[in-house]
Design an enzyme around this catalytic site. Structure first.
Site, PDB file in Angstrom:
ATOM      1  N   HIS A   1      40.677  10.244 -19.162  1.00  0.00           N
ATOM      2  CA  HIS A   1      41.003  11.655 -19.332  1.00  0.00           C
ATOM      3  C   HIS A   1      39.821  12.455 -18.807  1.00  0.00           C
ATOM      4  O   HIS A   1      39.141  13.161 -19.527  1.00  0.00           O
ATOM      5  CB  HIS A   1      41.282  11.969 -20.802  1.00  0.00           C
ATOM      6  CG  HIS A   1      42.424  12.914 -20.977  1.00  0.00           C
ATOM      7  ND1 HIS A   1      42.410  13.962 -21.838  1.00  0.00           N
ATOM      8  CD2 HIS A   1      43.630  12.953 -20.380  1.00  0.00           C
ATOM      9  CE1 HIS A   1      43.562  14.615 -21.777  1.00  0.00           C
ATOM     10  NE2 HIS A   1      44.309  14.024 -20.899  1.00  0.00           N
TER      11      HIS A   1
ATOM     12  N   HIS B   1      49.019  10.233 -10.587  1.00  0.00           N
ATOM     13  CA  HIS B   1      48.843   9.869 -11.987  1.00  0.00           C
ATOM     14  C   HIS B   1      49.999   9.003 -12.478  1.00  0.00           C
ATOM     15  O   HIS B   1      49.816   8.060 -13.211  1.00  0.00           O
ATOM     16  CB  HIS B   1      48.750  11.139 -12.822  1.00  0.00           C
ATOM     17  CG  HIS B   1      48.398  10.894 -14.241  1.00  0.00           C
ATOM     18  ND1 HIS B   1      47.101  10.940 -14.693  1.00  0.00           N
ATOM     19  CD2 HIS B   1      49.159  10.567 -15.304  1.00  0.00           C
ATOM     20  CE1 HIS B   1      47.086  10.661 -15.972  1.00  0.00           C
ATOM     21  NE2 HIS B   1      48.317  10.441 -16.382  1.00  0.00           N
TER      22      HIS B   1
END
Lengths: 275, 1061
Positions: B391, B324
């Protein structure tokens, strides 16, 4: 916004500077454009956080109008406008009342209207703070953003001209005007306190959904206090202060005076007469 | 979030000695409802005196209590004395208040719950009434409760309430109750607001707990030995057990848990002697999500240091090295092989996407790929920036909170761009499973796509609307492969002064955290996003879900911009994935930092130091504040009820030192942290996919095909979603998501972000995962083409457009899948160079897979989102898609080819195809031609041809303008001579354009001069019909009244079909 990011005024008010206080709280989000609309109309806007106003209520003696802009003050927790309204009702109601008594104006837009209703300043029957109307959850039970047509239905309000129509957007989840009882409903009409009504496709009433976007009783979109100097309305006149904001702009071209701006102009004309 | 592809910031050196962590002298303001709640009111009232003082408070005591209670909201909280710890241990009394609408009032929330329960399969229900339940902690008398209700909790016009007991929402004996309440430790902003405002009224209220009881009239009774049908339906329809408890009955009187402080003892993790196997186990056990090579590198590092790492050090490394934050794959080395031969990349992104930007070298690109967002010039004073994030995993598990915090996170990216940008618009692109999927086909552990979509939309709505940022553009796609792993893209655009684009923390600056408090929210979010979801994720990973509180973030926005304009900080970033660990680790990468976690304000006691460090609690920012600016910064925050504390100091040691009080719990070298990740070379291969083409006859009547296409969720109206978003706030909307007298779809959004100025920004997107099933290289070209043509059709200039990339893929340790990324990245590079539009920001999200209980893996389609951001000089020159005047001529600009692979038509036929749309060398000329014509004022309406091809675009323009169209397929440019292909092919770079007859000649000249292929294909008519003549000219292949077309389009989504009354 902070004073430093406050929009620049397109032109300066004259002769005396008419000052309108843009009172914001945590979650207010239409403060910039609401202040700008007053500036376009010829007043000057001062933006302050309600904490600051609570600290120095005297600022209300130094302005000619107050606008409580739209947004989600305190996140609409406990019902839209409840927290902000409770603060004003408990600590500022008298100062606001004195401002209006001097000839000053108060405008509550969308969340600002919800705040005014919770304070009791509108409808303000007999100049008391009894809470006799409310703004309930939309019948659709959801937030909706759409343009509507309004008609001014009172000759009392300094913000409006009777019969005038306005194309402006609504954007809310709790806007269904609901009077306490039948007596209250009748009195709103009888005393000329029904200021704005949603208009149906043929101009008549009752306006069906989505022309009346929330199921408000008698298509009521805004109400005034008995003096005509306090106005609360669910739709957003500040969102039609430039011609290109209108969804009809690409089809019909620019209107000379955008509909929403006219309300601010009427109000500033009134202030000029008084101050 | 914060780490999106930013190289380290320019280094600054200073001769100042490293300062040790600094703490504020006075304890920071305990925020409303949290520890303030525990401390303020009740402590003053005192448990021992509760009975008497509450019933008849003596004036002096009442005044004192009032004064104390007001403190958090109205006074400078720093002045309050610290709470004696002992007083917190005794339990305080709790007062119950229940509020409901009066019986004669319509209950919209009850109606919605009713509909949801029915949808969840519960039978017999005739009505649902909602009761709001509050528990107030503190020594309160019934009269106090009444006052709380009358003044705050209940509306005098429509509500009724009871104090001290349960309110039956329906006549006795007719209904069963279901109660939904937030789980312990989950943020509940409403309860916190209640505590704050009640205290400000002088009521001695401590903590507040809120719940909702649904009184379900006609609910079937529970049968012994069988699951309770009401409970089953309620769990599905009324609550989400990731964050909420759902129970049958009413809630018993609440007992607030006593706080449990955590002892501070440094915990070391032995790693130096671990075998490779043990290292793997350790990575799993601690949720580090680190590869074996990475774990081995950590082991070597600590062997070299001659000590074991603390748990916090391991966590910090894991966060920093996570996919990430680090983009190990896309920024990594790749050996690639395909039909075009072998290529090797040292850094894939750098040599593809960045490379295009570097070669284009636009002067108006002010900051690219190094900050939270890409920044381009807007006007002489301001710049505009944009960022798009995903997300996905949090949204899969808890769609409302996941999506809300998704938008909240990308807004913070914008707030943390440069020295802070003001968000002016948001965009959202979602990919879900089909909303009408049969429930039995939804894998165990997945929420039904309908439920998921409702939750995601509500999350974005409630966060975006509360922030006062208009959500102006988006798209929604559906495919069964998104069922276990939906894709939620959230984008945000901001405006910042051009002299506020650069930032750098300096040694000696204070590390200031402000905004929300830290709780256990979202522990391991960064590493969680780097693993696949499984059928157990819903229970195992729920700690990774964050709950947002938009108003806290709005307050942060207000003070941040004010502080920026006053120059009160030198650098800023958001707390995203990895929390303080990432934010401080990155800001101090070139300097060093010394942090004391004991200074962090907590939502509740009991957090371990490593939890504080990596918590992803929302709405927090970190600023570098020069010492002399701190008093002003703090005062500004206090004035607006925003909590700000000094967490530590930026140093010049190039080390990240973390303490909790006096205990050092971590001490890492920045060099190891940021450059210690071992680089590995990955192998990738690629082979084009494809399937059979449609070889049936060219049917004579395609009206039903068109109606069916308009009624697919992909193409159909998203009005139900769009209208829940405020797209007008900030008064900048010029071109909205819906347009025309009858609400057709727009191509792009246009916003004028500066009040009174006609200068605008245009925002659009392109996304074609189904073309990617055949050829990801073509997909990338097509997505860029679509984003750009959407913008140009609305009036943008190709010269002032920038683009952003978002790669959303499955696991990339599979060479074929990594190969698809390589091809897409090459497509991005080539397309950007062709159109001359630089990439300015991007993000990737890998590991988007779902493992079912049976062990099958569902991988999302390779999904590349291209977002375009452009500057428009005069928004009055923009164009919308709706037809405006009968008698106008309608042109097709661009050529149509037999390119139906990946098209919506083929998907409906169940075909994949082989011939994907190809963006040709004429594409740039075609866009430039239309741009010129719009700038010259020759165009009355324009719409790009995309999903559903020419036929769908024609229908949309017609019903949006409430005007008919006669169109002749025989005149459509291109080599295709089949009506079905001409109607539904999704060839790139094409438009339908409405031109007034008086401008026809000029328009034609303009097209010819620019070298664009264009032809008149029809005319706008008064008659409300769409008529399309077949290619042979003999008959109409489409003939339909506008109402039928509009109707099919409007009701494509299974939401909002119910009228509002």
């Amino acid at each position: 916004m902070s004073p430093a990011t406050k929009p620049r005024a397109p032109r300066r008010a004259k002769p005396a500077t008419l000052r309108v206080l843009v009172m914001r709280a945590a979650g207010t989000n239409c403060d910039r454009e609401s202040g700008f609309a007053f500036e376009q109309a010829g007043a000057s806007a001062v933006t302050l956080h309600v904490n600051e106003v609570l600290r120095r209520p005297a600022v209300l003696a130094d302005v000619h109008g107050v606008v409580i802009p739209g947004g989600f003050s305190h996140g609409d927790d406990l019902g839209a406008g409840t927290v902000f309204g409770t603060k004003i009702r408990a600590r500022l109601a008298d100062a606001v009342r004195r401002l209006v008594d001097r000839g000053g104006i108060v405008l509550g837009i969308c969340n600002g209207f919800q705040v005014l209703v919770k304070t009791g300043l509108v409808p303000g029957f007999d100049h008391k703070l009894d809470r006799t109307v409310t703004l309930a959850q939309n019948l659709s039970n959801r937030y909706e953003d759409r343009w509507v047509t309004l008609e001014a239905t009172t000759d009392r309000s300094v913000f409006l001209r009777p019969g005038e129509r306005y194309r402006v957007p609504v954007a809310h989840a709790e806007g269904r005007l609901l009077p306490l009882d039948e007596r209250t409903r009748k009195r709103l009409h009888a005393d000329g306190q029904v200021a704005l009504r949603y208009v149906g496709p043929d101009g008549g009433h009752p306006a069906p959904y989505p022309f009346n976007p929330n199921g408000a009783v008698d298509d009521i979109a805004g109400i005034t206090d008995p003096t005509g100097r306090i106005l609360g309305l669910m739709p957003h006149p500040e969102r039609h202060q430039f011609p290109w904001q209108s969804p009809d702009f690409h089809r019909d071209g620019a209107k000379e005076t955008p509909d929403g701006l006219r309300m601010f102009q009427h109000a500033v004309e009134h202030l000029r007469r008084v101050f | 979030m914060a780490a999106a592809r930013k190289p380290s910031r320019p280094s600054r050196t200073s001769s100042r000695p490293a300062a040790s962590a600094t703490r504020t002298k006075a304890k920071p303001a305990p925020r409303a409802g949290r520890s303030a709640a525990k401390a303020a009111g009740p402590r003053k009232a005192g448990p021992a005196k509760a009975g008497t003082s509450a019933k008849s408070p003596k004036p002096a005591k009442a005044a004192q209590a009032r004064k104390a209670a007001k403190a958090p909201a109205m006074k400078r909280p720093a002045a309050r004395p610290a709470a004696p710890r002992a007083s917190r241990t005794a339990a305080l009394p709790v007062l119950r208040i229940e509020v409901a609408l009066k019986p004669d009032q319509i209950d919209p929330a009850g109606r919605e719950a009713h509909a949801e329960l029915l949808a969840a399969g519960l039978t017999g229900v005739t009505d649902v009434r909602v009761v709001r339940v509050y528990f107030l902690e503190g020594a309160l008398a019934a009269a106090d409760g009444k006052r709380a209700a009358v003044e705050v909790l209940a509306d005098p016009v429509m509500d009724r309430f009871v104090v001290g007991r349960t309110l039956e929402g329906a006549p006795a004996g007719t209904a069963r109750a279901v109660t939904v309440t937030r789980k312990a430790g989950v943020t509940d902003p409403e309860a916190e607001s209640a505590a704050t405002i009640l205290r400000s009224l002088g009521l001695a209220v401590g903590r507040v707990k809120a719940a909702r009881t649904f009184w379900v009239v006609g609910a079937p009774a529970a049968k012994a030995g069988a699951p309770d049908p009401l409970l089953e339906a309620a769990r599905d329809a009324l609550g989400n057990e990731v964050i909420e408890d759902v129970m049958v009955g009413t809630l018993p009187d609440w007992r607030f848990p006593a706080p449990t402080p955590a002892p501070v003892v440094r915990r070391d993790v032995p790693i130096r002697d671990l075998s490779p196997e043990d290292l793997g186990e350790l990575s799993k056990a601690l949720h580090l999500s680190l590869s074996l090579a990475a774990m081995a590198a950590v082991r070597e590092h600590f062997r070299g240091l001659g000590r074991e790492p603390s748990d916090l050090e391991l966590e910090t490394v894991a966060q920093t090295w996570s996919e990430h934050c680090k983009h190990k794959t896309l920024a990594g080395a790749v050996e690639h092989e395909d039909e075009h031969g072998k290529r090797s990349f040292k850094n894939l992104l750098k040599e593809t996407v960045f490379e295009a930007t570097r070669r284009l070298d636009k002067a108006w690109c002010l900051s690219v790929f190094r900050d939270n967002a890409g920044v381009i010039a807007f006007d002489d004073d301001d710049a505009v920036c944009m960022k798009v994030e995903t997300h996905n995993h949090p949204s899969a598990i808890e769609p409302y909170g996941g999506a809300g915090t998704g938008i909240g996170g990308v807004i913070r990216d914008i707030l943390g761009t440069g020295l802070g940008a003001r968000p002016v618009a948001s965009t959202d692109v979602f990919c879900f499973g089909p909303p009408d999927m049969a429930p039995e086909r939804v894998p165990e552990g997945c929420l039904h796509p309908r439920r998921l979509m409702k939750g995601v939309v509500a999350g974005v709505r409630d966060y975006g609307n509360r922030m006062g940022i208009p959500t102006v553009n988006g798209a929604i796609l559906f495919d069964p492969r998104y069922v276990g792993n939906p894709v939620v893209f959230c984008g945000c655009v901001g405006l910042l002064p051009r002299d506020r684009v650069e930032k750098a923390a300096r040694p000696g600056d204070l590390i200031v955290a402000f905004g929300g408090r830290t709780g256990r929210d979202g522990i391991h979010g960064a590493t969680f996003s780097s693993v696949e979801l499984t059928s157990k994720s819903e229970t195992v990973s729920s700690g990774a879900v964050q709950i947002g509180d938009a108003i806290t973030e709005k307050k942060v926005l207000d003070v941040l911009l004010a502080a920026r304009d006053r120059g009160l900080f030198t650098a800023i970033t958001d707390c995203g994935a990895g929390g303080f660990s990432s934010a401080v680790g990155e800001m101090a990468a070139e300097t060093g930092a010394d942090v004391d976690l004991a200074a962090a304000p907590l939502k509740y006691e009991g957090l371990r130091y490593d939890e504080i460090w990596i918590s992803e609690a929302q709405e927090r920012m970190v600023a570098a504040v020069p010492r002399k600016a701190w008093p002003a910064f703090r005062a500004l925050c206090e004035a607006e009820d925003v909590e700000a504390v000094v967490l530590g100091t930026f140093t010049d040691t190039k080390r990240l030192v973390v303490r909790h009080g006096k205990t050092v719990v971590g001490d890492l070298s920045m060099e190891f942290l940021h450059d210690g990740l071992p680089r590995i070379v990955r192998k990738s291969t690629f082979k084009r996919g494809g399937g059979p083409e449609h070889d049936g006859p060219d049917r004579a009547d395609q009206t039903s095909t068109l109606l069916a296409l308009l009624g697919t969720p992909d193409i159909g109206s998203k009005e139900w979603v769009i209208r829940q978003y405020d797209h007008e706030v900030q008064a900048g909307a010029v071109v909205r998501p819906l347009t025309g007298v009858k609400d057709g779809p727009s191509d792009a959004a246009v916003v004028a972000p500066k009040l009174g100025s006609v200068k605008g920004v245009v925002i659009s997107n392109g996304i074609h995962p189904f073309v990617g099933d055949v050829d990801p290289y073509a997909m990338a070209w097509l997505a860029v083409d679509e984003a750009l043509r959407n913008a140009v059709a609305t009036g943008a200039s190709l010269e002032r457009l920038a683009i952003l990339d978002n790669f959303t893929w499955g696991r990339c340790d599979v060479p074929e899948r990594l190969g698809a990324i390589v091809r897409a990245a090459e497509g991005c590079r080539d397309a950007a160079l062709h159109f001359g539009t630089p990439f300015v920001s991007g993000k990737d999200s890998l590991n988007n897979e779902f493992r079912t209980a049976a062990g099958d893996v569902i991988v999302v389609p390779n999904t590349l989102l291209i977002s375009a951001l452009g500057v428009i000089d005069d928004v009055r020159r923009t164009v919308t898609t709706d037809f405006k005047r009968a008698g106008d001529l309608v042109w097709v600009v661009g050529e149509t080819f037999d390119e139906c692979a990946g098209s919506r038509w083929y998907r409906m036929l169940g075909l994949l195809g082989r011939q994907v749309p190809v963006v040709r060398a004429s594409a740039r000329r075609t866009l430039a031609a239309l741009e010129g014509a719009i700038a010259m004022g020759l165009v009355r309406a324009a719409h790009d041809l995309s999903d559903g091809g020419l036929a769908v675009a024609a229908a949309e323009m017609a019903f949006a303008g409430d005007l008919g169209l006669d169109l002749d397929l025989g005149k459509v440019p291109g080599p295709v001579r089949r009506s079905d292909r001409l109607l539904f092919s999704e060839s790139a770079t094409r438009f339908l354009v409405e031109v007034a007859p008086e401008h026809a000649e000029a328009f034609e000249r303009r097209m010819a001069a620019a070298g664009a292929v264009a032809a008149v294909v029809g005319r706008v008519t008064e008659a409300p019909r769409l008529t399309i003549r077949g290619v042979t000219g003999e008959r109409d292949v489409v003939a339909a009244p506008l109402d039928a077309l509009k109707d099919a389009w409007t009701h494509a989504l299974p939401f909002g079909r119910e009228e509002a009354r």
